[in-house]
Design a protein around this motif. Structure first.
Motif, PDB file in Angstrom:
ATOM      1  N   ARG A  57      29.382  23.405  38.179  1.00  0.00           N
ATOM      2  CA  ARG A  57      29.129  24.748  38.679  1.00  0.00           C
ATOM      3  C   ARG A  57      30.320  25.647  38.373  1.00  0.00           C
ATOM      4  O   ARG A  57      31.451  25.174  38.229  1.00  0.00           O
ATOM      5  CB  ARG A  57      28.894  24.716  40.186  1.00  0.00           C
ATOM      6  CG  ARG A  57      27.691  23.874  40.624  1.00  0.00           C
ATOM      7  CD  ARG A  57      26.416  24.668  40.519  1.00  0.00           C
ATOM      8  NE  ARG A  57      25.236  23.890  40.884  1.00  0.00           N
ATOM      9  CZ  ARG A  57      24.033  24.430  41.055  1.00  0.00           C
ATOM     10  NH1 ARG A  57      23.862  25.741  40.910  1.00  0.00           N
ATOM     11  NH2 ARG A  57      23.002  23.671  41.361  1.00  0.00           N
ATOM     12  N   THR A  58      30.047  26.950  38.291  1.00  0.00           N
ATOM     13  CA  THR A  58      31.097  27.926  38.012  1.00  0.00           C
ATOM     14  C   THR A  58      31.658  28.442  39.329  1.00  0.00           C
ATOM     15  O   THR A  58      30.922  29.006  40.150  1.00  0.00           O
ATOM     16  CB  THR A  58      30.536  29.105  37.200  1.00  0.00           C
ATOM     17  OG1 THR A  58      29.907  28.607  36.025  1.00  0.00           O
ATOM     18  CG2 THR A  58      31.650  30.078  36.819  1.00  0.00           C
ATOM     19  N   MET A  59      32.942  28.252  39.542  1.00  0.00           N
ATOM     20  CA  MET A  59      33.554  28.679  40.798  1.00  0.00           C
ATOM     21  C   MET A  59      33.652  30.191  40.885  1.00  0.00           C
ATOM     22  O   MET A  59      33.887  30.879  39.892  1.00  0.00           O
ATOM     23  CB  MET A  59      34.955  28.066  40.944  1.00  0.00           C
ATOM     24  CG  MET A  59      34.943  26.597  41.282  1.00  0.00           C
ATOM     25  SD  MET A  59      36.613  25.897  41.407  1.00  0.00           S
ATOM     26  CE  MET A  59      37.319  26.892  42.730  1.00  0.00           C
ATOM     27  N   ASN A  60      33.464  30.714  42.098  1.00  0.00           N
ATOM     28  CA  ASN A  60      33.777  32.109  42.357  1.00  0.00           C
ATOM     29  C   ASN A  60      35.291  32.242  42.508  1.00  0.00           C
ATOM     30  O   ASN A  60      35.899  31.530  43.309  1.00  0.00           O
ATOM     31  CB  ASN A  60      33.098  32.586  43.640  1.00  0.00           C
ATOM     32  CG  ASN A  60      31.604  32.737  43.474  1.00  0.00           C
ATOM     33  OD1 ASN A  60      31.113  32.932  42.363  1.00  0.00           O
ATOM     34  ND2 ASN A  60      30.872  32.639  44.579  1.00  0.00           N
ATOM     35  N   LEU A  61      35.893  33.135  41.751  1.00  0.00           N
ATOM     36  CA  LEU A  61      37.337  33.311  41.774  1.00  0.00           C
ATOM     37  C   LEU A  61      37.692  34.718  42.238  1.00  0.00           C
ATOM     38  O   LEU A  61      36.903  35.663  42.053  1.00  0.00           O
ATOM     39  CB  LEU A  61      37.926  33.083  40.375  1.00  0.00           C
ATOM     40  CG  LEU A  61      37.759  31.681  39.790  1.00  0.00           C
ATOM     41  CD1 LEU A  61      38.275  31.656  38.347  1.00  0.00           C
ATOM     42  CD2 LEU A  61      38.492  30.650  40.628  1.00  0.00           C
ATOM     43  N   PRO A  62      38.887  34.888  42.805  1.00  0.00           N
ATOM     44  CA  PRO A  62      39.347  36.237  43.111  1.00  0.00           C
ATOM     45  C   PRO A  62      39.407  37.088  41.843  1.00  0.00           C
ATOM     46  O   PRO A  62      39.603  36.582  40.738  1.00  0.00           O
ATOM     47  CB  PRO A  62      40.752  36.004  43.686  1.00  0.00           C
ATOM     48  CG  PRO A  62      40.757  34.587  44.140  1.00  0.00           C
ATOM     49  CD  PRO A  62      39.854  33.863  43.196  1.00  0.00           C
ATOM     50  N   ASP A  63      39.234  38.380  42.007  1.00  0.00           N
ATOM     51  CA  ASP A  63      39.239  39.281  40.857  1.00  0.00           C
ATOM     52  C   ASP A  63      40.498  39.145  40.019  1.00  0.00           C
ATOM     53  O   ASP A  63      40.443  39.238  38.786  1.00  0.00           O
ATOM     54  CB  ASP A  63      39.105  40.731  41.330  1.00  0.00           C
ATOM     55  CG  ASP A  63      37.746  40.996  41.979  1.00  0.00           C
ATOM     56  OD1 ASP A  63      36.826  40.184  41.765  1.00  0.00           O
ATOM     57  OD2 ASP A  63      37.630  42.005  42.702  1.00  0.00           O
ATOM     58  N   CYS A  64      41.631  38.901  40.679  1.00  0.00           N
ATOM     59  CA  CYS A  64      42.904  38.844  39.951  1.00  0.00           C
ATOM     60  C   CYS A  64      43.039  37.567  39.132  1.00  0.00           C
ATOM     61  O   CYS A  64      43.954  37.453  38.312  1.00  0.00           O
ATOM     62  CB  CYS A  64      44.078  38.951  40.923  1.00  0.00           C
ATOM     63  SG  CYS A  64      44.147  37.590  42.117  1.00  0.00           S
ATOM     64  N   LEU A  65      42.139  36.602  39.329  1.00  0.00           N
ATOM     65  CA  LEU A  65      42.209  35.331  38.602  1.00  0.00           C
ATOM     66  C   LEU A  65      41.051  35.120  37.635  1.00  0.00           C
ATOM     67  O   LEU A  65      41.194  34.371  36.672  1.00  0.00           O
ATOM     68  CB  LEU A  65      42.230  34.162  39.600  1.00  0.00           C
ATOM     69  CG  LEU A  65      43.557  33.843  40.280  1.00  0.00           C
ATOM     70  CD1 LEU A  65      43.368  32.688  41.253  1.00  0.00           C
ATOM     71  CD2 LEU A  65      44.619  33.495  39.259  1.00  0.00           C
ATOM     72  N   ASP A  66      39.940  35.730  37.894  1.00  0.00           N
ATOM     73  CA  ASP A  66      38.747  35.461  37.100  1.00  0.00           C
ATOM     74  C   ASP A  66      38.993  35.775  35.622  1.00  0.00           C
ATOM     75  O   ASP A  66      39.325  36.906  35.248  1.00  0.00           O
ATOM     76  CB  ASP A  66      37.588  36.307  37.617  1.00  0.00           C
ATOM     77  CG  ASP A  66      36.255  35.851  37.048  1.00  0.00           C
ATOM     78  OD1 ASP A  66      36.168  34.694  36.604  1.00  0.00           O
ATOM     79  OD2 ASP A  66      35.305  36.658  37.051  1.00  0.00           O
ATOM     80  N   GLY A  67      38.879  34.747  34.780  1.00  0.00           N
ATOM     81  CA  GLY A  67      39.103  34.895  33.358  1.00  0.00           C
ATOM     82  C   GLY A  67      40.546  34.844  32.926  1.00  0.00           C
ATOM     83  O   GLY A  67      40.852  34.981  31.736  1.00  0.00           O
ATOM     84  N   ARG A  68      41.475  34.598  33.848  1.00  0.00           N
ATOM     85  CA  ARG A  68      42.906  34.670  33.543  1.00  0.00           C
ATOM     86  C   ARG A  68      43.639  33.358  33.813  1.00  0.00           C
ATOM     87  O   ARG A  68      44.854  33.285  33.676  1.00  0.00           O
ATOM     88  CB  ARG A  68      43.571  35.784  34.354  1.00  0.00           C
ATOM     89  CG  ARG A  68      43.033  37.176  34.073  1.00  0.00           C
ATOM     90  CD  ARG A  68      43.813  38.224  34.834  1.00  0.00           C
ATOM     91  NE  ARG A  68      45.233  38.150  34.492  1.00  0.00           N
ATOM     92  CZ  ARG A  68      46.211  38.241  35.396  1.00  0.00           C
ATOM     93  NH1 ARG A  68      45.937  38.371  36.682  1.00  0.00           N
ATOM     94  NH2 ARG A  68      47.476  38.173  35.012  1.00  0.00           N
TER      95      ARG A  68
END
Length: 492
Positions: free
Chosen positions: A97-108
């Motif tokens: 499953r794809t984790m929900n990440l904080p905006d400041c981390l998503d994709g980074r």
């Protein structure tokens, strides 16, 4: 550390997970999470997992080795791909499953590591972010970028050296219960967890650790084998047990962290006196040293992908794994920490690590880095004192005392002290204060009158004829002061 007494007083500011499943990580990074507190009681719930989107990238059916792109704990497996993190139940084949990440981390996210109930992720700048409740259901997971003194509330920290060879370690009262000192005595972990990021230096000879309760610097170190001169190719740590390998397949493990080292004198009692058989033993110092592990059979190939993970309670409950081949089959070699030999598990997966030279003989000393350049010497009265190759992470160093034509070697034990202000890494003009202890050999004390008078008087007058004497030791790149001996040595 301070965590043992203060964890119970830290408020869960913005830390309680929301009631909506899988919503805990949405929005910006929280300044404060629950990582500094004792964990929830782990359970079997997967609440929130099904609400996470199915993964749309190629991921392995199972994860066998802890690393910084794929990792696991007792309940979950995690993987990072193109800046995002994926999760599945550890015992399941697939089901990512794809984790929900904080905006400041998503994709980074560039790397992850999990141990016990905490997961660490690095962003593109090397900044440390921590996710808590990693042994619980996904709905409880929460993130913080806070790291460092005081009380995991500092402004944050980065992984030392900008290293790609780093690992996350958590020793906890919930999972590990106890740890064993060098006298063989078991001690409770404490009221809360001991969490460190360990990182290997570019040349592989230094291991720096950063603790979320200590100052946000890179000043604390654990020496590699051979008095800090061993050159490691890889590092893995779980529950304060570190595992290293060199280019020739020589393997070592060590139980070590800030508390075990002897640095937490506010909340623990330590002693260099023999604690074996004591009714109420103090923590034995020096801390446990590196243990040379048996080599993987020379008929097998190995890579620099090594891994250690906890398997139960107590500090012997560890499993070591090394990626490799056996008779052409790919997989990993594995053994329990205290086992005398290795077994092999075939996975059929292509090797991803760099092949090492798995020689049958011990070649630990073949790639040693030069000894520390910090030599100090000084004179007090008729006694000349000398310390050669002092290294901040080496906890026991010979101290040579000379008077006339007589020499006496005692041991200077040094442990980095508890501090709440930033300290420069290595030795600089900034004074570095160590908890020190001078150890005089028993044979010398038993025949003290036979010693040269100046040496005898120094031991009697300054050390009280004791075998172990505590002292402050203050070191810069130019001087070393050993308070109880009344000595100030200068760099030579």
């Amino acid at each position: 550390m301070l965590r043992h007494a203060l964890a119970a007083t830290v408020l869960t500011i913005g830390a309680l997970a929301p009631s909506a499943p899988a919503a805990a990580a949405e929005g910006p990074c929280r300044p404060v999470g629950t990582a500094g507190l004792a964990d929830l009681v782990p359970g079997d719930s997967t609440l929130g997992l099904s609400a996470l989107p199915p993964a749309t990238v190629d991921l392995p059916a199972r994860i066998s080795l802890r690393g910084t792109t794929e990792t696991f704990n007792r309940r979950w497996s995690f993987a990072v791909r193109e800046g995002r993190v994926y999760v599945k139940e550890g015992s399941a084949n697939g089901g990512w499953r794809t984790m929900n990440l904080p905006d400041c981390l998503d994709g980074r996210i560039t790397g992850i590591s999990v141990d016990d109930d905490e997961l660490v992720a690095l962003d593109e700048s090397g900044r440390i972010h921590t996710m808590d409740h990693a042994l619980n259901a996904p709905w409880t997971w929460n993130w913080t970028y806070r790291y460092g003194a005081p009380l995991w509330l500092g402004d944050g920290n980065t992984v030392p050296y900008g290293s790609t060879r780093w690992t996350w370690s958590v020793l906890s009262p919930g999972e590990d219960k106890v740890w064993r000192d060098s006298a063989g005595n078991d001690h409770p972990v404490g009221g809360a967890k001991v969490s460190h990021v360990f990182a290997l230096s570019p040349d592989g000879s230094r291991i720096t650790y950063v603790d979320p309760w200590l100052p946000a610097d890179h000043s604390y170190e654990m020496a590699t084998p051979h008095r800090g001169r061993f050159r490691a190719e890889a590092l893995s740590t779980a529950a304060s047990t570190s595992f290293v390998v060199n280019r020739y397949g020589d393997l070592y493990t060590r139980l070590y962290d800030f508390d075990i080292a002897g640095s937490d004198r506010v909340f623990f009692s330590y002693s260099y006196e023999d604690q074996r058989g004591a009714a109420f033993p103090k923590i034995q110092l020096p801390a446990p040293d590196w243990v040379r592990q048996p080599k993987v059979p020379s008929s097998g190939q190995i890579t620099d992908r090594i891994s250690v993970h906890k398997t139960g309670r107590g500090t012997d409950a560890r499993e070591l794994r090394v990626e490799g081949r056996d008779h052409g089959r790919s997989g990993f070699w594995h053994k329990a920490l205290t086992d005398s030999g290795w077994s092999f598990t075939e996975t059929g997966e292509p090797l991803r690590g760099r092949l090492l030279q798995n020689t049958p003989d011990d070649r630990s000393a073949d790639t040693l880095v030069p000894a520390s350049p910090y030599d100090y010497a000084g004179t007090r009265g008729g006694v000349t004192a000398r310390v050669d190759a002092f290294a901040v992470a080496v906890t026991s160093t010979p101290l040579l005392l000379r008077a006339g034509d007589r020499e006496l070697t005692v041991t200077l034990h040094t442990v980095d002290g508890l501090r709440q202000s930033v300290q420069s890494p290595c030795l600089t003009s900034q004074p570095r204060v160590f908890y020190g202890t001078v150890e005089v050999p028993r044979s010398v004390l038993d025949d003290l009158d036979a010693q040269q008078p100046e040496l005898r008087d120094l031991i009697r007058d300054r050390l009280g004829s004791a075998r172990f004497t505590d002292t402050d030791v203050v070191v810069t790149d130019r001087t070393m002061t050993i308070a109880r001996l009344g000595l100030t040595l200068n760099r030579t």
